[in-house]
Design a protein around this motif. Structure first.
Motif, short mmCIF file in Angstrom:
data_model
loop_
_atom_site.label_atom_id
_atom_site.label_comp_id
_atom_site.label_asym_id
_atom_site.label_seq_id
_atom_site.Cartn_x
_atom_site.Cartn_y
_atom_site.Cartn_z
N THR A 15 20.12 63.25 67.90
CA THR A 15 21.48 62.46 68.20
C THR A 15 21.91 61.87 69.82
OG1 THR A 15 21.80 65.11 69.74
CG2 THR A 15 22.27 64.54 67.28
N PRO A 16 22.19 61.65 69.97
CA PRO A 16 23.42 61.02 71.36
C PRO A 16 22.49 61.41 72.39
CG PRO A 16 24.56 60.01 69.38
CD PRO A 16 23.38 61.11 69.83
N THR A 17 23.07 63.02 72.77
CA THR A 17 22.88 64.05 73.33
C THR A 17 21.70 64.50 74.04
OG1 THR A 17 24.39 64.71 73.01
CG2 THR A 17 23.40 66.56 74.43
N GLN A 18 20.67 64.88 72.30
CA GLN A 18 18.84 64.57 72.96
C GLN A 18 18.60 63.73 73.21
OE1 GLN A 18 18.25 65.77 68.57
NE2 GLN A 18 19.00 68.10 68.98
N MET A 20 19.39 61.88 75.32
CA MET A 20 19.91 61.09 77.17
C MET A 20 18.73 62.28 77.93
SD MET A 20 21.89 58.68 77.60
CE MET A 20 22.20 59.69 79.47
N THR A 21 18.81 63.93 77.45
CA THR A 21 18.10 64.60 77.20
C THR A 21 16.39 64.14 77.49
OG1 THR A 21 19.41 66.29 76.79
CG2 THR A 21 16.59 67.01 77.36
N ARG A 22 15.79 63.21 76.61
CA ARG A 22 14.38 63.14 76.49
C ARG A 22 14.29 61.99 77.99
NH1 ARG A 22 11.89 63.65 70.81
NH2 ARG A 22 12.82 66.66 71.46
N THR A 24 16.06 60.79 80.02
CA THR A 24 15.66 61.79 81.92
C THR A 24 14.28 62.69 82.10
OG1 THR A 24 18.50 62.51 81.70
CG2 THR A 24 17.10 63.70 83.06
#
Length: 189
Positions: A15-18, A20-22, A24
């Motif tokens: 997902t887009p949130t995942q 962004m986390t990766r 970062t």
């Protein structure tokens, strides 16, 4: 098997949130390991940079004179140097400026117009208040001349000042009537 692998890939989409986390996490790891961690290099060779690659610039130039080498001195310390002039310099004549002809601004007469309705004391006081260079004696003389002859000159001023004085006299309560007259010029104008 092919269809099974495609289904597994579709199930593993981030997902887009995942994402962004990766991203970062990768950036934090890069900052922790340093800028050279992800630079291309030959396998097994450590990341090192020369001074030139780091931006230190070229090595300093080698001087032409070795340390301890003696140089020739043509003038002794404390001796005055002599400069010989081979050509005489010509001095130009000073530039003469044209004399500017200036004309004085035309003066205008502030004329008090005589009126039987004037109160003498009020008129004299207002003239002295408005025109600071006129004293009570002059104002009384002008008042008398204006009453006897119809009008009399109070004083001469540049146009803007004279116009202002005429307006201020007109705004007095009761009104004091006056007018401007251009001064006759001498010299053919």
């Amino acid at each position: 098997r092919t269809s099974n692998t495609t289904q597994q890939k579709q199930n593993k989409r981030l997902t887009p949130t995942q994402m962004m986390t990766r991203l970062t996490q990768v950036l934090c790891l890069a900052a922790f390991l340093g800028a050279n961690a992800f630079a291309p290099s030959r396998f097994g060779v450590p990341h090192t940079q020369t001074a030139l690659q780091m931006g230190a610039g070229a090595a300093p130039a080698k001087p032409k004179i070795e340390i301890g080498q003696k140089t020739a001195v043509t003038q002794k310390v404390g001796q005055k140097s002599v400069v010989k002039q081979t050509h005489k310099a010509k001095v130009a004549e000073p530039v003469k400026r044209r004399e500017h002809k200036t004309e004085d601004a035309p003066l205008y007469k502030v004329m008090l117009i005589g009126d039987e309705e004037y109160d003498q004391t009020h008129t004299i006081e207002r003239i002295c208040d408005i025109m600071e260079d006129v004293d009570e004696g002059q104002a009384a003389s002008v008042f008398t001349q204006a009453q006897n002859g119809g009008k009399a000159m109070i004083a001469k001023y540049p146009f803007e000042h004279a116009e202002l004085y005429v307006e201020q006299l007109l705004r007095s309560d009761p009104m004091i009537f006056s007018e401007l007259e251009e001064e006759e010029r001498m010299g053919g104008n």
